[in-house]
Design a protein around this motif. Structure first.
Motif, PDB file in Angstrom:
ATOM      1  N   ALA A   6       0.783  -1.219   0.047  1.00  0.00           N
ATOM      2  CA  ALA A   6      -0.014  -0.151   0.094  1.00  0.00           C
ATOM      3  C   ALA A   6       0.964   1.238   0.029  1.00  0.00           C
ATOM      4  O   ALA A   6       1.540   1.516   0.879  1.00  0.00           O
ATOM      5  CB  ALA A   6      -0.935   0.039   1.259  1.00  0.00           C
ATOM      6  N   THR A   7       0.558   2.173  -1.183  1.00  0.00           N
ATOM      7  CA  THR A   7       1.655   3.206  -1.268  1.00  0.00           C
ATOM      8  C   THR A   7       0.927   4.212  -1.996  1.00  0.00           C
ATOM      9  O   THR A   7      -0.187   3.986  -2.813  1.00  0.00           O
ATOM     10  CB  THR A   7       3.145   2.905  -1.747  1.00  0.00           C
ATOM     11  N   ASP A   8       1.493   5.324  -2.304  1.00  0.00           N
ATOM     12  CA  ASP A   8       0.794   6.505  -3.196  1.00  0.00           C
ATOM     13  C   ASP A   8       0.965   5.886  -4.644  1.00  0.00           C
ATOM     14  O   ASP A   8       2.029   5.593  -4.978  1.00  0.00           O
ATOM     15  CB  ASP A   8       1.667   7.651  -2.868  1.00  0.00           C
ATOM     16  N   MET A   9      -0.054   5.851  -5.227  1.00  0.00           N
ATOM     17  CA  MET A   9      -0.221   5.367  -6.624  1.00  0.00           C
ATOM     18  C   MET A   9       0.603   6.713  -7.422  1.00  0.00           C
ATOM     19  O   MET A   9       0.666   6.145  -8.580  1.00  0.00           O
ATOM     20  CB  MET A   9      -1.685   4.907  -6.915  1.00  0.00           C
ATOM     21  N   ARG A  10       0.562   7.665  -6.888  1.00  0.00           N
ATOM     22  CA  ARG A  10       1.025   8.737  -7.786  1.00  0.00           C
ATOM     23  C   ARG A  10       2.610   8.535  -8.036  1.00  0.00           C
ATOM     24  O   ARG A  10       3.180   9.426  -8.915  1.00  0.00           O
ATOM     25  CB  ARG A  10       0.879  10.007  -7.476  1.00  0.00           C
ATOM     26  N   LEU A  11       3.227   7.768  -6.997  1.00  0.00           N
ATOM     27  CA  LEU A  11       4.727   7.609  -7.214  1.00  0.00           C
ATOM     28  C   LEU A  11       5.152   6.859  -8.305  1.00  0.00           C
ATOM     29  O   LEU A  11       4.419   5.921  -8.809  1.00  0.00           O
ATOM     30  CB  LEU A  11       5.174   6.985  -5.903  1.00  0.00           C
ATOM     31  N   PRO A  12       6.347   7.073  -8.948  1.00  0.00           N
ATOM     32  CA  PRO A  12       6.771   6.178  -9.993  1.00  0.00           C
ATOM     33  C   PRO A  12       6.937   4.615  -9.495  1.00  0.00           C
ATOM     34  O   PRO A  12       6.967   4.195  -8.307  1.00  0.00           O
ATOM     35  CB  PRO A  12       8.291   6.616 -10.074  1.00  0.00           C
ATOM     36  N   ALA A  13       6.590   3.710 -10.651  1.00  0.00           N
ATOM     37  CA  ALA A  13       6.528   2.457 -10.317  1.00  0.00           C
ATOM     38  C   ALA A  13       7.907   1.769  -9.441  1.00  0.00           C
ATOM     39  O   ALA A  13       7.428   1.009  -8.729  1.00  0.00           O
ATOM     40  CB  ALA A  13       6.328   1.445 -11.481  1.00  0.00           C
ATOM     41  N   TYR A  14       9.142   2.353  -9.904  1.00  0.00           N
ATOM     42  CA  TYR A  14      10.015   1.904  -9.297  1.00  0.00           C
ATOM     43  C   TYR A  14      10.171   2.144  -7.750  1.00  0.00           C
ATOM     44  O   TYR A  14      10.683   1.300  -6.917  1.00  0.00           O
ATOM     45  CB  TYR A  14      11.434   2.177  -9.931  1.00  0.00           C
TER      46      TYR A  14
END
Length: 242
Positions: A6-14
């Protein structure tokens, strides 16, 4: 993409992948005992490119959580702060060769109530107190009072004496799954109180170097607070600025 923590989906995939790998280390799913899955396998599991996996792994290598070993893959890096406090006390053997790991004499292990500073740092008064003396060539160098939260280290006070080596951080990981990612030291100076002077074999009132250390786990939660005291007459500090 499936399987991400669970993390901010706006962050880059890596970055999200790096956080997912960090969570696996925190849960003990990845350990120093075996290499992590191959980049190709991880890319397939998370439906991303190998380049994305490699970038996530590179980030954890730079942070010191993973290490690449020639011929044996990428593994979780075992905690290694072998003698970091002793960078302030550069004592050597009589032949001039540097010492390795200092010896450790455990004086006390007990469940107790944390003093104010330890409680403030750790966020609890329910702690296990460890008192120990560190020696180099049988010469007392550091007197340490260490506090760890009972909730993370339940049973530490009853571990067999034979299992207590000179290094605590590997012990935290091996027995409790708590990995130390980093530690912050704060140095001050004062005069040696009688109880500390007696342990260090110095006169009471002698100048004393006091190092307060807070150690953090891989999620940057404080998991240890300690006070290490040593003779200021032997204290050295060196800094190189480029």
């Amino acid at each position: 993409m499936n399987g991400f923590a669970a993390t901010d989906m706006r962050l880059p995939a890596y970055i999200r992948l790096r956080d997912t790998f960090t969570a696996r280390i925190a849960r003990g799913e990845w350990t120093p005992d075996a290499p992590i899955p191959s980049e190709a396998r991880l890319a397939n599991e998370f439906d991303v490119s190998i380049g994305t996996v490699r970038k996530a792994v590179d980030g954890l290598v730079e942070e010191g959580l993973l290490e690449r070993r020639q011929g044996s893959g990428t593994r979780v890096r075992a905690p290694s702060f072998d003698a970091t406090l002793f960078r302030f006390f550069p004592i050597r053997e009589t032949d001039g060769s540097p010492l390795s790991i200092p010896s450790s004499q455990i004086i006390l292990r007990s469940v107790t109530e944390a003093p104010d500073k330890a409680a403030q740092v750790l966020g609890t008064r329910d702690v296990i107190k460890i008192v120990r003396l560190r020696c180099l060539s049988d010469q007392p160098v550091l007197f340490e009072e260490i506090y760890i939260p009972t909730s993370r280290f339940a049973g530490f006070d009853t571990l067999p004496e034979a299992s207590l080596g000179p290094l605590l951080y590997p012990l935290y990981f091996e027995h409790f799954g708590v990995m130390v990612k980093r530690a912050a030291d704060e140095v001050s100076f004062g005069q040696a109180p009688e109880r500390v002077a007696q342990r260090l074999q110095i006169p009471p009132g002698d100048p004393l170097a006091v190092i307060e250390r807070t150690a953090f786990d891989i999620e940057n939660t404080p998991i240890e607070w300690r006070i290490a005291s040593g003779s200021a007459k032997k204290f050295r500090y060196r800094s190189e600025i480029n």
